[in-house]
Structures are given as C-alpha cells and as structure tokens.
Design an enzyme around this catalytic site. Structure first.
Site: not given
Ligand code: BGC
Length: 765
Positions: A290
C-alpha cells in the site's frame, strides 16, 4: 556452479519449446511467457530490475511534456515499473511513449488506479453493492468499470477491497462487503471476474488487486491504520476467506495492508506473503505494498529504510508503492548480502509476467486507443445500469403503515443537507468521477414527479456545523453555510414542511466521512441533523428518512420516531434517479444489510456470527446477573445482518429436509416455500445459515452458507432449495486443518439472520 544453475531452466525451457514445435502442438502459454521473460531479463541490468519494482507517485504530468519532467527522467533511466492514478488516455499514452521509446529496453509501464466502484459512471459504494446480494450485478458493475477505465488508459485497478470489518467506526468499512466471510468471498469473486473477464489481454479487461492483505479491517478501536491482533483460528475462519476466494478467482495482484500481524507489518511478514499466500493458496500474481507502507515500517519500529525494504523483499512483497525504499536501498542490501539476487529476480519476474498477461509486450498501447473514451465512457447504457444497480442496493429499514412508496401527488417537502448536494452523491473513493454528471435527489424527484406533484426544497441543516470538522471531511468547497445559522436553516425547513403533505428528509454523512482515514468515535447522525428531524416530526407531517451513509449508524431515536427509513448508502452518479425510483415505487427495495447496525457504540464489535460463550443470554431476554450482557443496553443489534424490508411481505413456510440423518459425502437437500404475501411484486434474499452444535473448538451460533435472490410476483409462492455438502461444514480446527466434524447441525433459513426457520440434522462421517 551458479552459472549452470541459471542455464539449466532456460535450456530446459528451450528444449520443451523445440519439442513442442516439432510435434506441431500449441506451445503452452505459460511456457511462452517464461521464455519471453527469461530472454528479457537476461538483457536487464540489476538497476533496471529494481526499477520494475518501483511504483512512484506520478507527479505533475502534463500531456506532451512528460519527457522533460522528473518522472519522465526516471522512466527513461528504467527506474519505474508503473504509475498510479493518472486520469486521461492522452496522458497515459504520452507517458507510455517515453517508457517504450526512450528507455533502454522499452519495457512498457503498467497503469493502476483506484477504480473502486465504477469509473466515471459511478456505482454505489462497495458496502452498498454487497447489500444487493446479487453477484451478477456486482460482476457487471465491475465489468462496466473495467470497460470505462481501460478506455481511458488504465489496465489495473486497486480493487476489490475484501477486508472483513465488524467495526463501523472504521471508515473503510464502506469499501468492503461488510462483516461476513461467506458473503465477502462471493463478492470478492464477483469483482475479480468482472474486472478481469475471461482474458486479461483484451483491451477492455483490467487486472484486479485484492486488498488490503491482510486483516486491515480489524484495526483496534476502528481507528484507521491501527494495530490488529487476532488468533490464527479467527484469521483462517473469519478474516482470510475473502482473500483466499479472490486468489481462487484468479486475481492478478494483491496489496499488502498497513497494519501489523503478529507484530510484523504485513509488507514484511513472510509468513503472510509467502507461506499463506503462495505456498498454501498457490497465488501466482504479484504483491505490491500500500501507499508508502514500506517506509512506514520505520515508524512501526522494525528498522531503518534499508532494513525494512530488505525485509519486505524477502517476505515476498514485489512492488513498492510510492516510497522508493526498494529503488534507493536494494542495491546496497544486495552488496551487503542482506538479500539475494534471486529475490530481486523473482519480484521483477512477477511484475513482468503481469505486463505480459495484460498484453503490453504485444502492444504497449493496447489500452491507449484515443477514440475509445468517446464511445465507452459514461454511455447512456452505463448510466442506465448505474441507476438500476443503485436501486437494488437500498435497504428499507422501516416502513410503518406502508408510508412508502409515496404517491407523486400534492406537495412534497424535500429537506436536508444531502437533498441537493451533487458532490456527495458518488461517495468516497471516486477518483475518476466527474461530479457534474451526478444526479441529485432533488433532480431525481423533480423528474419523477413531473407535473403530478410539487417538490419543495429546503436545506434545513449543514451536514456538520463545526467548521473544523467540516474542513476535515470536505475535499471540495466548505459545506457549512456561511450565511445562515443552523437555527435559521432549521426554521426555514420547518416552515416549508408545515405547508406540505409529506416530508422526505435526506440526511446522513458526507461522502468523506467514510473511506480512508475517516474513523468516527460517534456514529450517530452528524451535526444538528437529528435536531432538524425532531423539528420536522413535530410538524405532524409524515416523515420519510432517506439516509446516506458509508457505515452502520446508531439511529435508535430515528428507528423509534420516524415512520419510514430508507438506507441508500452512497448510490453513485445516478443516485438521485435511483432514490426517486424507489421512493415513488417504480422499484421495490430488496437490499439486505451486509453488516450489523448496533444500538450504540458500546456494543461494538457486534456481529451475527458470534460465539455462544459459556454464559449465553437466552434469545429475546435482557439482563440476567452473571450472564453475558450489559446493564444498560440489550444484546440485540438495532438491525441484524441480512435484514431489509420490502414494499411487499414475504412469508416463509416450514423448512423441509430430505434427510434428518446422513453420513459421509452425502448431500442434504433443504427447501422452503417462500410466498410473496403482499401487494407488490418484489425480490427477496433467502438466506441459509448453519450451526455446528458441538466442535473440537467452539463454533459460531450461526454462519451464512448460501443465499438466493428470488423475484416473486404478488401472491406467488416459490420453493427455494439449497443443497448442503460436507464442504459447507468445514472449518479450520485448532491445528488449522480444514475439515468437518460429525455431529448435529442446525439448519436455518430466513429473510435475515435473526428471523429463521430451523431444522436439525445428524451428519456422521
Ligand atoms: C489506500 C489504498 C489505495 C492506495 C492508492 C492508499 O492510501 O490505502 O487502498 O489503493 O492508497 O491510491
């Protein structure tokens, strides 16, 4: 020695290829891919391989200028594997061109985006979609999302989020399918199949990414990014199944979660990433972190950036989102012997394989057809689907004296901060949405009423009155009215309501009160909305509450005092039309709750498939000293899992089983007559639950094991049947062996998890 080790597999692959050619048989796709990637990787430098593991932030990309930008420079140097959240096919084509034409090996990039519940055509939030209990609908919504996203250059989505969540304080509960492992697993499959279709290399299919692996939804106290800690038994039986289901459905990638598991953050947890995901489940795709999850492990306290990057690679995490820990430290770690070249090669191979499967090596511009956006995005058919799907996700929580559906006649007061609020229709995580396309409730009502009824509007209240809280929940313009006090807003609304025949109050949370980093400790109606409701009730006019929410809310007062409550979650760009369709009876609501609504925050976590404990409180009772209960509130939820009313009524006959005793791998057939006993045609979600009465470990009081959504005409009776096999009785025991145990089982069928018909069966091995 080392050299020959590397040569043997390549030589073997070549021999197989030659043999296949000689026999004029089709060369297996996997072998072709292997030979291609072997060849490519032989040409790659170590730095280029590490570059493939890097998914940096996109920076400011201006079409036509990528080559001179910072990101363009990185791409040319071979330091980028893909990019995220770039919107527009022109931009993506431009960036791809730099990768293909200006980097040494011309390896195409992969472009990902948070396409969570639709692209420009936005569907209900995932918790809403799950409420439909209609897997075809969910699959189709993902199919449309994939078609639109791929028309705009995207070949990869960071969806589905399959985290089980039992704590409505956690804002991201909105992004998943709720509290149940069985329903969550079916929803996970539907999303994956919808996005990926039957052939990933088609230009209208995109790679899915199951997230957030794992247990992210169990954040302590519902506070986002918080610690999780649970037994392996709970993990395997209650939290891991939806991830496993996504893997079985062939999901192409997985995203690590921010939280720790057994004290090791997911991205560095080798047991999770390699032992469970790959060795036990056979996952073939790649794992990415993530957003900056590798860097965050420094704050978790398990080492400096070099250490945590090495730990993550060793764990089996292939791609680093945004933080560039891999890019900046892996080479040094290799020199110092902290990681091996084989580990870098493996991660690089998995990412190249994904690109290969997407067809990017055949044609890097496969998803960059500049003509497609015009024909494939926001089409009338897609909007129609969004309207239709949204209306299937609403949950009718109360409907005293059949107040709903409303007749479109007389004067209807439409009141509330969400009644005429375009930016809040789509819901959280609508990265690609164009809010201008969203239909408000006011517009939907006016269109539906035509000249038969007069729709009168007043805002009535802000969503929240505290300007600081307002700032935290509004990415857009402020929501607090600068010109009127809450009291003035309320008085205006009350005076308008007094002159009308019926009041429809459109209230609830702002879109950004759920989703990432939107935890709440008080989950009642925000701001002064409840005060407004009370004032509206005092007018003596019948009041319908249309509730916008990304999570279960504690709405006890509303349940006691408002005659009709329709929970509409966040319905997407067509929400306004869909709400009008349901309120005026064009569509009969059929959604069921995929998550329990508590009476108050103190009951959390509250979920239907809990254990019995050694001191259970008998059903329907309240306080008994020394039993498991509270002094100040009953154990009952406000609304149970699986609950949802209809404009019609469904009556269940007795449960019929074809055997009461059976052995080994026999099949049990259970059926029940369901009658539409009301005046409207409608759909009912018939739910099957099983209780394993005695086990080698304690078992839940019931578990969902099947459901069927049946459409019945008014007066019609249908026999709904389920077949149960020992597979449905299996669980992970103390030694984490997945098997079933002989004994007595209670079979239950009903229209929600509380009101069920029961039968007993004895099943021996
Ligand atoms: C979130 C994810 C997301 C990623 C990319 C993160 O802050 O937890 O779910 O896919 O950002 O935008």
């Amino acid at each position: 020695m080392l050299k020959s080790k590397r040569i043997i597999p390549v030589a073997f692959a070549l021999i197989c290829l030659l043999a296949a050619c000689k026999q004029k048989t089709e060369i297996p796709a996997d072998l072709k891919m292997k030979v291609f990637i072997d060849g490519l990787m032989r040409k790659m430098t170590l730095q280029e391989k590490i570059g493939q593991l890097n998914l940096p932030g996109s920076g400011d990309i201006v079409t036509g200028q990528t080559t001179n930008s910072d990101i363009g420079k990185k791409i040319k140097e071979g330091n980028v594997g893909g990019l995220l959240n770039i919107k527009s096919v022109e931009k993506i084509r431009d960036v791809q061109k730099v990768a293909v034409e200006e980097s040494r090996l011309g390896i195409p990039l992969i472009f990902g985006m948070d396409v969570i519940h639709g692209y420009e055509t936005t569907f209900p939030i995932p918790l809403g979609l799950a409420s439909s209990f209609d897997m075809q609908l969910i699959r189709q919504s993902a199919r449309i999302a994939a078609t639109e996203a791929s028309a705009d250059g995207i070949c990869w989505t960071f969806s589905p989020m399959v985290d089980i969540a039992r704590d409505p304080r956690w804002g991201r509960i909105a992004e998943g399918a709720g509290e149940d492992a069985y329903l969550g697993s079916r929803v996970a499959e539907a999303f994956v199949k919808g996005y990926q279709g039957d052939d990933l290399s088609k230009n209208n299919t995109i790679m899915a990414c199951m997230k957030h692996y794992a247990l992210y939804g169990a954040a302590e106290a519902g506070r986002d990014y918080n610690t999780t800690d649970m037994s392996r038994i709970r993990m395997y039986n209650e939290y891991l199944p939806p991830y496993h289901a996504a893997v079985k459905a062939g999901v192409g990638s997985a995203m690590s979660s921010f939280n720790e598991i057994d004290g090791i953050p997911a991205s560095a947890n080798r047991w999770l990433m390699t032992e469970v995901l790959r060795n036990q489940w056979g996952f073939q795709g790649f794992v990415l972190t993530d957003f900056t999850a590798i860097n965050e492990m420094v704050d978790h306290g398990i080492g400096d950036l070099q250490t945590v990057s090495a730990l993550a690679l060793h764990a089996g995490t292939d791609m680093d989102m945004v933080g560039e820990g891999y890019l900046t430290t892996l080479e040094t770690s290799l020199k110092e012997g902290r990681i091996t070249e084989a580990e870098i090669n493996l991660a690089c191979r998995r990412i190249l394989e994904a690109k290969y499967k997407l067809g990017l090596f055949d044609d890097p511009y496969r998803y960059c057809d500049l003509n497609r956006p015009k024909t494939d995005i926001s089409t009338p058919e897609n909007k129609k689907a969004a309207r239709d799907f949204a209306s299937q996700t609403f949950v009718l929580l109360k409907n005293e004296n059949q107040l709903l559906p409303l007749q479109p006649k007389g004067k209807i007061a439409l009141i509330g901060p969400l009644a005429d609020n375009r930016d809040n229709m789509a819901g959280m995580w609508s990265v690609a949405v164009d809010h201008k396309q969203s239909v408000t409730v006011l517009e939907g009502f006016k269109e539906a009423a035509g000249d038969q009824a007069e729709i009168m509007y007043a805002k009535g209240s802000n969503i929240v009155d505290d300007p600081e809280l307002d700032q935290r929940i509004n990415y857009g313009p402020p929501g607090v009215d600068p010109n009127k006090t809450p009291q003035q807003l309320r008085e205006e609304a009350v005076s308008l309501a007094s002159g009308c025949d019926v009041v429809v109050a459109v209230m609830g949370e702002a879109a950004e009160m759920s989703g990432e980093c939107s935890s709440r400790s008080d989950i009642s109606l925000p701001g002064s909305q409840e005060e407004l409701l009370k004032a509206l009730v005092k007018t003596g006019k019948p009041v319908v509450l249309v509730l916008f929410t990304g999570r279960p809310l504690t709405i006890n007062w509303e349940q006691q005092n408002i005659p009709a409550i329709l929970n509409v979650w966040f319905g997407g760009t067509e929400a306004g039309h869909a709400i009008a369709d349901v309120v005026f009876g064009k569509v009969n609501p059929s959604g069921k709750l995929p998550v329990t609504f508590p009476q108050n925050v103190g009951q959390i976590p509250i979920y239907y498939n809990h254990k019995n404990t050694g001191r259970p409180l008998p059903d329907g009772e309240w306080f008994q000293k020394f039993l498991s209960n509270y002094l100040d509130v009953t154990n009952d939820p406000l609304y149970p899992f699986g609950f949802g009313l209809s404009y019609t009524t469904f009556t269940y006959g007795d449960l019929v089983m074809d055997k009461s005793q059976l052995s080994s791998n026999k099949i049990l057939k259970v059926s029940i007559d369901v009658t539409n006993s009301g005046k409207y045609d409608g759909a009912e979600v018939v739910q099957l639950y099983i209780r394993d009465l005695v086990g080698s470990i304690t078992r839940p009081v019931k578990e969902l094991k099947g459901f069927q959504k049946v459409f019945l005409k008014a007066g019609e009776t249908r026999t709904v049947s389920f077949t149960i096999t020992p597979e449905d009785l299996k669980f992970y025991n103390y030694d984490l062996v997945y098997d079933w145990e002989p004994g007595d089982f209670m079979i239950m069928i009903g229209g929600n998890s509380r009101d069920v018909k029961e039968g007993m069966v004895n099943w021996m091995k």
